[in-house]
Motif scaffolding. Structure first.
Motif, PDB file in Angstrom:
ATOM      1  N   SER A   1       2.678  -6.662  -4.488  1.00 39.96           N
ATOM      2  CA  SER A   1       3.118  -5.421  -5.430  1.00 39.96           C
ATOM      3  C   SER A   1       3.004  -4.974  -6.468  1.00 39.96           C
ATOM      4  CB  SER A   1       4.626  -5.585  -5.636  1.00 39.96           C
ATOM      5  OG  SER A   1       4.957  -7.064  -5.813  1.00 39.96           O
ATOM      6  N   THR A   2       2.257  -5.626  -7.487  1.00 42.64           N
ATOM      7  CA  THR A   2       1.755  -4.675  -8.864  1.00 42.64           C
ATOM      8  C   THR A   2       0.537  -5.118  -9.043  1.00 42.64           C
ATOM      9  OG1 THR A   2       0.876  -7.563  -9.114  1.00 42.64           O
ATOM     10  CG2 THR A   2       3.386  -6.899  -9.678  1.00 42.64           C
ATOM     11  N   SER A   3      -0.119  -4.999  -8.017  1.00 40.52           N
ATOM     12  CA  SER A   3      -1.494  -3.947  -8.096  1.00 40.52           C
ATOM     13  C   SER A   3      -1.492  -2.658  -7.067  1.00 40.52           C
ATOM     14  CB  SER A   3      -2.851  -5.236  -7.462  1.00 40.52           C
ATOM     15  OG  SER A   3      -2.758  -5.313  -5.567  1.00 40.52           O
ATOM     16  N   ALA A   4      -3.117  -2.043  -7.497  1.00 39.20           N
ATOM     17  CA  ALA A   4      -2.305  -0.900  -6.645  1.00 39.20           C
ATOM     18  C   ALA A   4      -2.812  -1.170  -5.510  1.00 39.20           C
ATOM     19  CB  ALA A   4      -3.430  -0.041  -8.094  1.00 39.20           C
ATOM     20  N   SER A   5      -3.653  -1.643  -5.484  1.00 44.02           N
ATOM     21  CA  SER A   5      -4.125  -1.960  -4.076  1.00 44.02           C
ATOM     22  C   SER A   5      -4.218  -2.942  -3.546  1.00 44.02           C
ATOM     23  CB  SER A   5      -6.408  -2.065  -3.353  1.00 44.02           C
ATOM     24  OG  SER A   5      -6.377  -1.942  -2.349  1.00 44.02           O
ATOM     25  N   ALA A   6      -3.641  -2.804  -1.755  1.00 44.39           N
ATOM     26  CA  ALA A   6      -3.261  -4.196  -1.203  1.00 44.39           C
ATOM     27  C   ALA A   6      -4.309  -5.138  -0.609  1.00 44.39           C
ATOM     28  CB  ALA A   6      -2.446  -4.083  -0.027  1.00 44.39           C
ATOM     29  N   SER A   7      -5.462  -4.212  -0.360  1.00 39.77           N
ATOM     30  CA  SER A   7      -6.486  -5.102  -0.383  1.00 39.77           C
ATOM     31  C   SER A   7      -7.341  -5.874  -0.936  1.00 39.77           C
ATOM     32  CB  SER A   7      -7.609  -4.504   1.065  1.00 39.77           C
ATOM     33  OG  SER A   7      -7.444  -3.092  -0.219  1.00 39.77           O
TER      34      SER A   7
ATOM     35  N   ALA B   1       1.221  -0.923   0.040  1.00 38.88           N
ATOM     36  CA  ALA B   1      -0.163  -0.548  -0.401  1.00 38.88           C
ATOM     37  C   ALA B   1       1.095   1.220   0.263  1.00 38.88           C
ATOM     38  CB  ALA B   1      -0.643  -0.088   1.619  1.00 38.88           C
ATOM     39  N   ALA B   2       2.087   1.030   0.981  1.00 41.00           N
ATOM     40  CA  ALA B   2       2.872   2.433   0.933  1.00 41.00           C
ATOM     41  C   ALA B   2       3.239   2.624  -0.744  1.00 41.00           C
ATOM     42  CB  ALA B   2       3.902   1.699   2.044  1.00 41.00           C
ATOM     43  N   ILE B   3       3.897   1.549  -1.440  1.00 45.56           N
ATOM     44  CA  ILE B   3       4.808   1.833  -1.908  1.00 45.56           C
ATOM     45  C   ILE B   3       3.211   1.884  -3.281  1.00 45.56           C
ATOM     46  CG2 ILE B   3       5.452   0.332  -4.316  1.00 45.56           C
ATOM     47  CD1 ILE B   3       6.876  -1.330  -2.422  1.00 45.56           C
ATOM     48  N   ALA B   4       2.199   1.326  -3.791  1.00 43.93           N
ATOM     49  CA  ALA B   4       1.706   2.304  -4.571  1.00 43.93           C
ATOM     50  C   ALA B   4       1.103   3.936  -4.063  1.00 43.93           C
ATOM     51  CB  ALA B   4      -0.004   1.911  -4.328  1.00 43.93           C
ATOM     52  N   ALA B   5       0.749   4.171  -2.949  1.00 40.10           N
ATOM     53  CA  ALA B   5       0.836   5.963  -2.422  1.00 40.10           C
ATOM     54  C   ALA B   5       1.629   6.299  -2.614  1.00 40.10           C
ATOM     55  CB  ALA B   5       0.447   5.742  -1.128  1.00 40.10           C
ATOM     56  N   HIS B   6       3.100   5.748  -3.413  1.00 38.53           N
ATOM     57  CA  HIS B   6       4.138   6.968  -2.583  1.00 38.53           C
ATOM     58  C   HIS B   6       5.840   5.766  -3.736  1.00 38.53           C
ATOM     59  CE1 HIS B   6       2.766   8.877   0.737  1.00 38.53           C
ATOM     60  NE2 HIS B   6       3.071   8.092   1.548  1.00 38.53           N
ATOM     61  N   PRO B   7       5.362   6.353  -5.085  1.00 39.85           N
ATOM     62  CA  PRO B   7       5.817   5.073  -6.011  1.00 39.85           C
ATOM     63  C   PRO B   7       7.611   5.688  -5.962  1.00 39.85           C
ATOM     64  CG  PRO B   7       4.132   5.995  -7.646  1.00 39.85           C
ATOM     65  CD  PRO B   7       4.061   7.082  -5.443  1.00 39.85           C
ATOM     66  N   ALA B   8       7.849   7.261  -5.328  1.00 40.80           N
ATOM     67  CA  ALA B   8       9.126   7.282  -5.787  1.00 40.80           C
ATOM     68  C   ALA B   8      10.113   7.036  -4.451  1.00 40.80           C
ATOM     69  CB  ALA B   8       9.128   9.280  -5.157  1.00 40.80           C
TER      70      ALA B   8
ATOM     71  N   ALA C   1      10.079   3.247  -4.127  1.00 43.73           N
ATOM     72  CA  ALA C   1       9.213   1.907  -4.287  1.00 43.73           C
ATOM     73  C   ALA C   1      10.759   1.810  -4.262  1.00 43.73           C
ATOM     74  CB  ALA C   1       8.916   1.894  -5.775  1.00 43.73           C
ATOM     75  N   ASP C   2      12.529   2.814  -4.687  1.00 40.64           N
ATOM     76  CA  ASP C   2      12.913   1.721  -3.749  1.00 40.64           C
ATOM     77  C   ASP C   2      13.801   1.195  -2.958  1.00 40.64           C
ATOM     78  OD1 ASP C   2      13.814   1.343  -7.361  1.00 40.64           O
ATOM     79  OD2 ASP C   2      14.730   3.687  -7.342  1.00 40.64           O
ATOM     80  N   LEU C   3      13.433   1.743  -2.058  1.00 37.84           N
ATOM     81  CA  LEU C   3      13.697   1.315  -0.618  1.00 37.84           C
ATOM     82  C   LEU C   3      12.654   0.439  -0.071  1.00 37.84           C
ATOM     83  CD1 LEU C   3      14.841   2.364   2.053  1.00 37.84           C
ATOM     84  CD2 LEU C   3      13.316   4.024   2.608  1.00 37.84           C
ATOM     85  N   LEU C   4      11.488   0.831  -1.035  1.00 43.80           N
ATOM     86  CA  LEU C   4      10.506  -0.449   0.577  1.00 43.80           C
ATOM     87  C   LEU C   4      10.290  -1.944  -0.550  1.00 43.80           C
ATOM     88  CD1 LEU C   4       7.722   2.105   1.016  1.00 43.80           C
ATOM     89  CD2 LEU C   4       9.215   1.408   2.209  1.00 43.80           C
ATOM     90  N   ARG C   5      10.399  -1.671  -2.126  1.00 50.73           N
ATOM     91  CA  ARG C   5      10.067  -3.040  -2.698  1.00 50.73           C
ATOM     92  C   ARG C   5      11.637  -4.460  -2.001  1.00 50.73           C
ATOM     93  NH1 ARG C   5      10.328  -1.452  -8.272  1.00 50.73           N
ATOM     94  NH2 ARG C   5       8.741  -1.218  -7.617  1.00 50.73           N
ATOM     95  N   PRO C   6      13.066  -3.983  -1.475  1.00 53.13           N
ATOM     96  CA  PRO C   6      13.479  -4.953  -1.276  1.00 53.13           C
ATOM     97  C   PRO C   6      12.943  -5.285   0.376  1.00 53.13           C
ATOM     98  CG  PRO C   6      14.775  -2.665  -1.986  1.00 53.13           C
ATOM     99  CD  PRO C   6      13.324  -3.065  -2.426  1.00 53.13           C
ATOM    100  N   LEU C   7      12.575  -5.118   1.188  1.00 52.77           N
ATOM    101  CA  LEU C   7      12.060  -4.642   2.156  1.00 52.77           C
ATOM    102  C   LEU C   7      11.032  -5.450   2.673  1.00 52.77           C
ATOM    103  CD1 LEU C   7      12.835  -1.017   4.033  1.00 52.77           C
ATOM    104  CD2 LEU C   7      14.136  -3.212   4.738  1.00 52.77           C
ATOM    105  N   ARG C   8       9.992  -5.293   1.293  1.00 48.58           N
ATOM    106  CA  ARG C   8       8.684  -5.890   1.379  1.00 48.58           C
ATOM    107  C   ARG C   8       9.209  -7.026   0.875  1.00 48.58           C
ATOM    108  NH1 ARG C   8       5.756  -8.019  -2.104  1.00 48.58           N
ATOM    109  NH2 ARG C   8       3.619  -8.027  -1.601  1.00 48.58           N
ATOM    110  N   THR C   9      10.304  -7.274  -0.391  1.00 50.16           N
ATOM    111  CA  THR C   9      10.475  -8.647  -0.697  1.00 50.16           C
ATOM    112  C   THR C   9      10.973 -10.114   0.940  1.00 50.16           C
ATOM    113  OG1 THR C   9      11.580  -7.942  -3.141  1.00 50.16           O
ATOM    114  CG2 THR C   9      11.792  -9.820  -1.973  1.00 50.16           C
ATOM    115  N   GLU C  10      11.373  -9.669   1.396  1.00 49.32           N
ATOM    116  CA  GLU C  10      12.515  -9.592   2.487  1.00 49.32           C
ATOM    117  C   GLU C  10      10.701  -9.893   3.360  1.00 49.32           C
ATOM    118  OE1 GLU C  10      15.417 -11.496   3.525  1.00 49.32           O
ATOM    119  OE2 GLU C  10      15.258 -10.786   1.219  1.00 49.32           O
TER     120      GLU C  10
END
Length: 183
Positions: free
Chosen positions: A104-110, A67-74, A76-85
């Motif tokens: 991670s590929t959808s706009a809405s996490a819910s 949800a944070a990645i979708a709301a703040h695409p800027a 993504a580089d910081l959050l995506r590796p943490l989310r993968t873990e």
């Protein structure tokens, strides 16, 4: 005076002590709560419940990251590796990383969360509009989850306790990285 032999002392344990030891060992083996032993009530063991809860918690956290990645695409580089873990943590606890990975590929996490994850993911569907606040919220969630997992270590059996400790340490590191990213 005739020479008398001392009374014969048997070498090794006596028959009574062997029987008592065998009976004690049988009682201990019968009372043990091994993970492989079936529970009479059919309910899952404490370790199974802790593993399932840890998987749900990690899946909910992965949904927050998505949800944070979708709301703040800027971010993504910081959050995506943490989310993968975090998704890997979900899988390590026996949860399904499939639903979390698709988030991670959808706009809405819910929308991509499974029904068991939707209750915990719906607790925080909104992401703050401010990037620093969003990072601070994720750091607080990681820290709180790491603290809960560290407290749960005392009641868990060996291998699960080691896994929980490792994931709690990773969560604390994630919290640190998110806090540094918010600066």
């Amino acid at each position: 005076m005739p020479f008398t032999l001392p009374p014969r002392i048997p070498s090794g344990p006596r028959r009574r002590s062997l029987l008592a030891s065998a009976a004690g060992a049988a009682l201990l083996a019968g009372c043990s709560d091994s993970p492989d032993s079936a529970n009479t009530a059919g309910s899952p063991s404490a370790a199974d419940r802790a593993r399932a809860r840890a998987a749900r918690d990690s899946a909910a956290l992965a949904a927050r990251y998505a949800a944070a990645i979708a709301a703040h695409p800027a971010l993504a580089d910081l959050l995506r590796p943490l989310r993968t873990e975090v998704v890997r943590h979900t899988e390590a606890f026996g949860g399904s990383g499939q639903a979390s990975a698709s988030a991670s590929t959808s706009a809405s996490a819910s929308a991509s969360a499974s029904p068991s994850d939707s209750a915990s993911a719906s607790a925080s569907p909104a992401v703050p509009a401010d990037r620093k606040t969003a990072l601070s919220d994720l750091a607080a969630a990681e820290r709180a989850l790491a603290d809960r997992r560290a407290k749960a270590l005392l009641e868990l059996p060996g291998e699960l306790a080691r896994l929980m400790a490792s994931v709690a340490a990773a969560g604390a590191a994630h919290a640190f990285l998110l806090t540094e990213g918010a600066k």
